[in-house]
Design a protein around this motif. Structure first.
Motif, PDB file in Angstrom:
ATOM      1  N   ALA B 392     -36.487  48.308   4.454  1.00 20.04           N
ATOM      2  CA  ALA B 392     -35.987  48.029   5.816  1.00 20.04           C
ATOM      3  C   ALA B 392     -34.579  47.437   5.797  1.00 20.04           C
ATOM      4  CB  ALA B 392     -36.935  47.093   6.541  1.00 20.04           C
ATOM      5  N   GLY B 393     -34.247  46.704   4.745  1.00 19.73           N
ATOM      6  CA  GLY B 393     -32.909  46.115   4.637  1.00 19.73           C
ATOM      7  C   GLY B 393     -32.615  45.113   5.734  1.00 19.73           C
ATOM      8  N   LEU B 394     -33.624  44.376   6.177  1.00 22.53           N
ATOM      9  CA  LEU B 394     -33.417  43.388   7.231  1.00 22.53           C
ATOM     10  C   LEU B 394     -32.934  42.069   6.636  1.00 22.53           C
ATOM     11  CD1 LEU B 394     -36.726  44.018   9.174  1.00 22.53           C
ATOM     12  CD2 LEU B 394     -34.449  44.650   9.916  1.00 22.53           C
ATOM     13  N   THR B 395     -32.319  41.245   7.483  1.00 22.51           N
ATOM     14  CA  THR B 395     -31.837  39.947   7.008  1.00 22.51           C
ATOM     15  C   THR B 395     -32.998  39.156   6.420  1.00 22.51           C
ATOM     16  OG1 THR B 395     -30.524  40.048   8.996  1.00 22.51           O
ATOM     17  CG2 THR B 395     -30.372  38.013   7.715  1.00 22.51           C
ATOM     18  N   TYR B 396     -34.162  39.304   7.073  1.00 22.39           N
ATOM     19  CA  TYR B 396     -35.261  38.474   6.595  1.00 22.39           C
ATOM     20  C   TYR B 396     -36.230  39.208   5.668  1.00 22.39           C
ATOM     21  CZ  TYR B 396     -37.877  40.015  10.839  1.00 22.39           C
ATOM     22  OH  TYR B 396     -38.499  40.718  11.824  1.00 22.39           O
ATOM     23  N   SER B 397     -35.784  40.320   5.119  1.00 27.55           N
ATOM     24  CA  SER B 397     -36.663  41.057   4.205  1.00 27.55           C
ATOM     25  C   SER B 397     -37.097  40.205   3.022  1.00 27.55           C
ATOM     26  CB  SER B 397     -35.950  42.308   3.684  1.00 27.55           C
ATOM     27  OG  SER B 397     -36.082  43.353   4.605  1.00 27.55           O
ATOM     28  N   GLN B 398     -36.131  39.442   2.472  1.00 28.61           N
ATOM     29  CA  GLN B 398     -36.425  38.663   1.272  1.00 28.61           C
ATOM     30  C   GLN B 398     -37.556  37.670   1.534  1.00 28.61           C
ATOM     31  OE1 GLN B 398     -35.206  39.529  -1.678  1.00 28.61           O
ATOM     32  NE2 GLN B 398     -36.740  38.083  -2.418  1.00 28.61           N
ATOM     33  N   GLY B 399     -37.432  36.953   2.657  1.00 24.03           N
ATOM     34  CA  GLY B 399     -38.458  35.973   3.011  1.00 24.03           C
ATOM     35  C   GLY B 399     -39.801  36.645   3.229  1.00 24.03           C
ATOM     36  N   ALA B 400     -39.777  37.778   3.909  1.00 19.95           N
ATOM     37  CA  ALA B 400     -41.019  38.496   4.198  1.00 19.95           C
ATOM     38  C   ALA B 400     -41.688  38.948   2.905  1.00 19.95           C
ATOM     39  CB  ALA B 400     -40.718  39.692   5.093  1.00 19.95           C
ATOM     40  N   ASP B 423     -50.621  29.684   6.905  1.00 26.56           N
ATOM     41  CA  ASP B 423     -49.267  29.288   6.483  1.00 26.56           C
ATOM     42  C   ASP B 423     -48.305  30.476   6.541  1.00 26.56           C
ATOM     43  OD1 ASP B 423     -50.087  26.751   6.040  1.00 26.56           O
ATOM     44  OD2 ASP B 423     -50.286  26.944   3.849  1.00 26.56           O
ATOM     45  N   VAL B 424     -48.799  31.621   6.034  1.00 28.63           N
ATOM     46  CA  VAL B 424     -47.942  32.816   6.014  1.00 28.63           C
ATOM     47  C   VAL B 424     -47.640  33.267   7.441  1.00 28.63           C
ATOM     48  CG1 VAL B 424     -47.811  35.251   5.305  1.00 28.63           C
ATOM     49  CG2 VAL B 424     -48.767  33.558   3.749  1.00 28.63           C
ATOM     50  N   ARG B 425     -48.657  33.187   8.298  1.00 28.86           N
ATOM     51  CA  ARG B 425     -48.445  33.601   9.691  1.00 28.86           C
ATOM     52  C   ARG B 425     -47.397  32.707  10.365  1.00 28.86           C
ATOM     53  NH1 ARG B 425     -49.477  34.924  14.858  1.00 28.86           N
ATOM     54  NH2 ARG B 425     -50.583  36.893  15.099  1.00 28.86           N
ATOM     55  N   ALA B 426     -47.545  31.389  10.129  1.00 29.88           N
ATOM     56  CA  ALA B 426     -46.591  30.440  10.724  1.00 29.88           C
ATOM     57  C   ALA B 426     -45.175  30.751  10.232  1.00 29.88           C
ATOM     58  CB  ALA B 426     -46.988  29.015  10.355  1.00 29.88           C
ATOM     59  N   PHE B 427     -45.073  31.137   8.950  1.00 28.46           N
ATOM     60  CA  PHE B 427     -43.774  31.477   8.393  1.00 28.46           C
ATOM     61  C   PHE B 427     -43.188  32.712   9.098  1.00 28.46           C
ATOM     62  CE2 PHE B 427     -41.510  34.188   5.275  1.00 28.46           C
ATOM     63  CZ  PHE B 427     -40.402  33.382   5.055  1.00 28.46           C
ATOM     64  N   PHE B 428     -44.029  33.732   9.277  1.00 27.19           N
ATOM     65  CA  PHE B 428     -43.549  34.952   9.941  1.00 27.19           C
ATOM     66  C   PHE B 428     -43.162  34.694  11.398  1.00 27.19           C
ATOM     67  CE2 PHE B 428     -45.660  37.670   6.604  1.00 27.19           C
ATOM     68  CZ  PHE B 428     -44.479  38.226   6.151  1.00 27.19           C
TER      69      PHE B 428
END
Lengths: 184, 443
Positions: B392-400, B423-428
């Motif tokens: 996807a090359g999104l800014t938040y790809s790395q975090g995801a 925890d993962v849901r809260a992060f997303f």
């Protein structure tokens, strides 16, 4: 809680820009010109010649406003108020604003177009009223004088002044309704 | 036979200044209406405009009328030409669009911008990434227009609309910061408009949507109310209702569910509401019911919304409504039926490039698998979502990717808990607002 907290607010999306479908724009101009001119010239004190140009811009903006204007008269009235204020904002750079510009109406209610239409019709109705009647209504309703004040001013009795106020109101309503009936 | 008695005009005029309530008037609608009509006149008599004796010309100006007709006919001709160009453009792949526009300098017309915006609106909810491409081209073309060919009102309206729709398209795919910049541009242009208020109402609505997404809820609520007032002033009840549904959405986000539910129910019952507005109101009423733990009502309303979105061809809405429906099934412990719906929704979001939704539905699906005792399905699920984010090359790809990898590893090691998933849901949930945020596992 599982599931998206996304609510569908999608209709927030706008409608396409471009002319609304409907009656010929020339016919719309003819239908609403009187009212819009009344608003610009009498309510906002825009000179008539400038008001005509402003009105043209309002109709252009209407055509550019998208296909979903649901209440043409309401839209045009709101836009004419908007354009008249814009006029005075730009004119203020070269000349002083009218004293009461801050009191000039903001289209604060749904029924604004209706209010303007009423005042336009009454303004016309006044032309057909006897001067004495016009004077009576002016003193009582516009200046807020009591019946006894009106009696003094008109050099008559309190009782007669009260009757005059009632009769003149009835008369102006008759003329008002005859004008609106013709318009319909 | 009863004969109805009414006050005559003389009596009603006498009652104008009466302070004490009148028994007959209170009970008689006819007399009440007549008195109201008299009051309209007396109240107008207080206005200066009624007493203005200046004569204004009553004859419409031929010149104005002709100018307007000529303008309308030019717009119609331009739009007709643009419709053909837009059709030709849409027939090609979206990757070719910009290049095609570049080789057609004659397409730089106001009509083409209007056509692009209209085309974008038509696919906003079915192909959001196409809508984004189209609105992006529209803001580029609008800046390349020959300014000498158009009047100020046309240019200002087009600029403002193109940037506003671009902002909305950006917002829809979760690019909130860029959306804010675009809506700022739209507002900036509007400062030079003769008739700005109406468009300002439209812009406020889009800004409110962006603010709500970045959790500026109280500002969003103020903006959306302001936009509703503007539409009401212009007599545009349809857009006022759209603002209202957005207002209710803000209230829901603020957890004022009963208040929001009342608004949604009222909108859903309004005969004047269009089908999209009504379907959205039903969907959102379902959400409120879900939060109020009225699951039976919620399920029935979600099902109604899914059917309506299906009928209207609103793919993204339908996908979210189905996701919501599945989430209720999970709450009821009906995992068997919930899991296939989650999987279908996830595939739809992937096709629609709705990355944020994709991430969240994957997490919800993982939780459902966990609760159903099928943890073995979680790694495969995470792998599939990770594959999407890698490309996807999104800014938040790395975090995801990090968060999904954590979920996968925990499932593989059979140490995955509902708390981990939470925890993962809260992060997303946070990612769109803080795209550079990195996932940190709980110690």
């Amino acid at each position: 809680m599982l599931g998206p907290n996304v609510q569908e607010t999608a209709p927030a999306s706008q409608d396409a820009v471009g002319p609304p479908q409907g009656p010929d724009i020339g016919a719309l101009y003819e239908e609403h010109r009187d009212l819009l001119l009344h608003i610009a010239c009498r309510k906002f004190r825009v000179p008539e010649q400038d008001a005509e140009s402003l009105m043209q811009e309002v109709f252009v903006a209407y055509m550019e406003s998208g296909s979903a204007v649901t209440n043409t008269r309401g839209w045009l009235v709101g836009a004419m108020c908007n354009a008249s204020r814009y006029y005075w904002r730009t004119q203020a750079k070269t000349e002083s604003l009218p004293d009461n510009i801050s009191q000039q109406c903001d289209p604060a209610t749904n029924g604004l177009a209706e209010q303007f239409a009423t005042s336009l019709t009454l303004q016309k109705a006044m032309r057909y009223l006897q001067p004495r009647c016009r004077e009576t209504l002016y003193l009582h309703y516009f200046e807020g004088r009591s019946a006894s004040d009106v009696a003094r001013e008109m050099d008559t009795t309190n009782r007669y002044a009260e009757k005059l106020i009632h009769n003149c109101l009835k008369r102006v309503r008759e003329i008002y309704f005859s004008i609106t009936a013709v318009r319909r | 036979m009863m004969i109805e008695q009414h006050y005559d005009e003389e009596v009603l005029i006498g009652l104008l200044d009466e302070q004490k309530p009148d028994a007959h008037l209170a009970a008689c609608q006819t007399c009440k209406t007549a008195l109201h009509s008299i009051r309209q006149v007396t109240s107008a008599l207080h206005e200066e405009t009624v007493w203005d004796r200046r004569e204004l010309s009553e004859e419409p100006k031929l010149e104005t009328r002709n100018n307007l007709r000529m303008f309308a006919s030019n717009v119609a001709a331009e739009d007709a030409a643009a419709a053909r160009w837009v059709k030709a453009l849409l027939a090609k792949s979206s990757t070719e669009w910009r290049a095609i526009v570049d080789v057609h300098p004659e397409w730089r017309t106001a009509g083409f911008v209007r056509g692009l915006v209209a085309a974008a609106l038509a696919v906003n909810y079915s192909h959001p990434s196409d809508a984004l491409d189209l609105t992006k081209i529209s803001v580029e073309v609008v800046q390349e227009l020959d300014k000498s060919k158009y009047g100020r009102t046309t240019l200002v309206t087009l600029f403002a609309a193109a940037f506003r729709e671009y902002a909305y398209a950006l917002e829809y795919v979760g690019r909130h910061n860029e959306a804010l910049t675009a809506i700022d541009m739209s507002d900036e242009v509007l400062k030079g408009a003769i008739v700005a208020d109406y468009q300002r109402g439209q812009s406020l609505l889009v800004r409110a949507t962006i603010f709500a997404s970045i959790e500026k809820l109280s500002e969003a609520l103020d903006l959306v109310r302001e936009s509703r007032d503007i539409f009401q002033k212009f007599g545009d009840s349809r857009r006022a209702m759209i603002a209202e549904i957005n207002e209710a959405a803000m209230l829901t986000r603020m957890r004022r569910f009963e208040q929001a539910l009342a608004m949604y129910s009222s909108i859903a019952r309004t005969p004047a509401a269009d089908e999209i507005t009504r379907a959205s109101a039903v969907h959102n009423a379902a959400l409120c019911n879900r939060e109020l733990r009225r699951t039976t009502e919620a399920k029935s309303l979600f099902a109604e919304a899914v059917a309506a979105y299906e009928r209207l061809g609103l793919v993204t809405f339908r996908a979210r409504a189905r996701w919501n429906f599945a989430s209720i099934l999970v709450v009821e412990g009906n995992f068997e039926n919930a899991l296939p719906i989650f999987a279908a929704s996830r595939r739809e979001f992937e096709e629609l490039s709705m990355s944020h939704e994709l991430a969240l539905v994957a997490v919800d699906e993982a939780e459902a698998l966990l609760l159903a005792g099928k943890t073995s399905g979680v790694p495969e699920l995470c792998q599939s979502a990770m594959l999407y984010f890698e490309h996807a090359g999104l800014t938040y790809s790395q975090g995801a990717l990090t968060a999904l990898a954590y979920l996968r590893e925990a499932a593989e090691a059979e140490v995955l808990t509902v708390r981990n998933v939470g925890d993962v849901r809260a992060f997303f949930e946070l990612l769109p607002k803080q795209p550079t945020l990195l996932f940190a596992r709980r110690a």
